[in-house]
Design an enzyme around this catalytic site. Structure first.
Site, PDB file in Angstrom:
ATOM      1  N   GLY B  10     105.461 123.756  76.319  1.00 52.50           N
ATOM      2  CA  GLY B  10     106.415 123.842  75.210  1.00 52.50           C
ATOM      3  C   GLY B  10     107.774 123.400  75.707  1.00 52.50           C
ATOM      4  N   GLY B  12     110.300 122.440  73.304  1.00 55.63           N
ATOM      5  CA  GLY B  12     111.163 122.408  72.124  1.00 55.63           C
ATOM      6  C   GLY B  12     112.454 123.144  72.440  1.00 55.63           C
ATOM      7  CG  ASN B  13     115.411 123.722  69.402  1.00 55.65           C
ATOM      8  OD1 ASN B  13     115.924 122.716  69.904  1.00 55.65           O
ATOM      9  ND2 ASN B  13     115.233 123.859  68.099  1.00 55.65           N
ATOM     10  N   GLY B  15     111.867 126.142  74.905  1.00 52.58           N
ATOM     11  CA  GLY B  15     111.454 125.653  76.222  1.00 52.58           C
ATOM     12  C   GLY B  15     112.619 125.029  76.976  1.00 52.58           C
ATOM     13  CB  THR B 100     103.490 126.153  72.472  1.00 50.50           C
ATOM     14  OG1 THR B 100     102.542 127.222  72.389  1.00 50.50           O
ATOM     15  CG2 THR B 100     103.392 125.498  73.842  1.00 50.50           C
ATOM     16  CB  ALA B 153     115.286 137.234  70.951  1.00 53.39           C
ATOM     17  CG  ASP B 219     108.875 135.942  62.711  1.00 51.89           C
ATOM     18  OD1 ASP B 219     108.503 135.348  63.736  1.00 51.89           O
ATOM     19  OD2 ASP B 219     109.863 136.710  62.686  1.00 51.89           O
ATOM     20  CE  LYS B 223     109.812 138.081  65.709  1.00 49.43           C
ATOM     21  NZ  LYS B 223     111.039 137.654  65.022  1.00 49.43           N
TER      22      LYS B 223
END
Lengths: 335, 335
Positions: B10, B12-13, B15, B100, B153, B219, B223
């Site tokens: 991954g 992307g942002n 990673g 990812t 996060a 989402d 979680k």
């Protein structure tokens, strides 16, 4: 099922609360962690009751609550007159649990570690004065040295800073770490003067008969010192700048309230700098806690600001931290 | 100094944010933990760039940001067209890092574990659908399987529930776990309608082009499912009752505000029961978070109520969780 031998020092309010949790939640520890705890000794300032096969905690609680001291206990048990250092050396245990307020306990914490025993403590001065020595000794020997309940009772701020946020650099912690001063300041907001509020706290068992440790900021200073050791590097309490709430007047509190603010004993911890002092803070600040709540606002480079808030006092709340550490130490010893 | 080999999936942002933190804080990891990370592979959906001696992360960032895909990278590097399962099997690494959003990533998480590799992930579906299988596989092999960044996060609610409060029995968790819905609901409180608020969120990069995962509650449901697995026992997302904010009208929000309340997408987690739905909550409730904050209110038998609050979104904030897990896994592998 793995059996873990505990040697319990201190059988005051916190020690008895730990004993009660160990009794109540026996099935929980067995089912959730495959752990059984055998308490091989219980000690107060009058005696060490030691039985390698395991002390009956129910009986220990009855003796202590009936007679006020373990030295009254004779029936079937060996009662010793040992110093903690002597007891730590004699008694075969996996974990030494310190729930005393012995200011010199670091000597027997070190003795326990040198003897290959893990240590779990709710006792602050050893950490506030000897953090580096104690954690280094434990590290060298690969032994758990656990102290969750020294700061914010069972609210896991120690575990949070010690085993989490490992990629972050802490920049600052602001915290309210002493519940007795919050109680007194809250009563002052309701119009009681300092003396009256302190008396009320003592009547309710919130403040001790000798309230200086809380009121003068020493307790909060110990805790803030420990937070500094965790977040930055080891220091000792002597390096903290501490001022208590003894000089706060009814007028100070009243003026703060008029401005929508509140006065709390605030600890500020930055690298190399620990300050504890009464501060006027906005009513909507996360630091404006009530009752027995403590709070820590932690600022780091990656995560930004986070808040952890929860009980900072109370018997079961403190036992929560001690017992969590006993389980954690047991799991680490086991594998 | 111990070197730990990372295989990064991954780019992307999130990673790239992890890569930047690994670069920026090299000295910190070395000095604080005695750790050096060697990234032996970097993969996006177009290619796996693999160099056993270590990929130059600076160059990887430049290639990805200039060309949008790692497959454009040729100079000096071997670029492979491997599936993640294939790559996990081929590449020698200590820790496989999944940043990812591959919904089927559990297959290569399992492959990594069976191959003796630790796994660190910010990817939620593997946990929300295969928690038991993944954690049991890791447990059997004594390998770290870490997922701090899947919930809130980098705010360490996973570490808090997994490695702390070990003597407590959780009774209930109430939480706000999705920042995009909080953003939309806050804009609606200011008078924008749902469509307008969503559009604003998309313009600011807070909501994705396909916003269904956030808006419909999926989402938050993932979680909340993970929190249930941690606090009680493993379940799967299918057992959660999830309702999103798509039906909330400007009128609902306005009426709540008139009553001094606020509407938030609230997750309630009790043993065997996970509910996610929009709820009207008092303005002074700890659940009434703003902006990109998430919060969890945790109630237990010993400690009572505690609150953990902090960033629930953001690139560095998410990298905080991933990197903390990389350090934690490295320390566990080493000792």
């Amino acid at each position: 099922m793995r059996e873990v031998k505990l040697s319990l020092f201190g059988f005051g309010n916190v020690g008895r609360s730990v004993a009660r949790v160990l009794l109540e939640k026996e099935a929980f520890f067995r089912e959730r962690y495959g752990l059984r705890f055998r308490v091989v000794s219980v000690a107060d300032t009058t005696a060490v009751v030691w039985l390698p096969e395991g002390v009956d905690l129910r009986e220990a609680l009855i003796v202590k609550e009936s007679f006020g001291r373990l030295s009254e206990w004779t029936n079937d048990y060996e009662v010793y007159n040992l110093s903690p250092v002597g007891a730590v050396g004699e008694i075969d245990a996996d974990i030494v649990v310190d729930v005393t307020n012995d200011k010199n306990a670091h000597t027997w914490h070190l003795a326990a570690l040198r003897d290959g025993k893990a240590v779990v403590t709710s006792n602050k001065p050893p950490l506030a004065f000897h953090y580096a020595e104690l954690t280094e000794e434990a590290g060298r020997r690969g032994l758990p040295y656990m102290f969750e309940a020294t700061v914010m009772a069972g609210t896991p701020v120690v575990g949070l800073l010690r085993d989490n946020l490992l990629g972050d650099s802490v920049e600052e912690i602001e915290a309210v770490l002493n519940a007795t001063t919050t109680f007194i300041l809250s009563r002052m907001e309701e119009g009681l003067d300092f003396e009256g509020a302190l008396k009320r706290a003592q009547e309710m068992g919130i403040a001790e008969r000798d309230p200086r440790g809380d009121v003068l900021g020493t307790d909060a200073g110990y805790k803030a010192t420990i937070l500094h050791c965790l977040a930055f590097h080891p220091i000792t309490y002597g390096e903290a700048r501490v001022r208590g709430i003894e000089g706060i007047t009814l007028e100070d509190v009243r003026r703060a309230v008029e401005r929508g603010n509140t006065v709390r004993l605030v600890a500020e911890v930055r690298e190399g700098k620990v300050t504890v002092e009464p501060r006027e803070i906005p009513g909507e600040s996360p630091l404006a806690v009530e009752s027995h709540e403590n709070v820590a606002v932690i600022r780091t480079d990656l995560l930004g600001e986070m808040v952890i808030k929860g009980a900072g006092a109370g018997l079961r709340e403190t036992a929560s931290g001690v017992v969590s550490d006993i389980v954690k130490a047991s799991l680490r010893l086991g594998g």
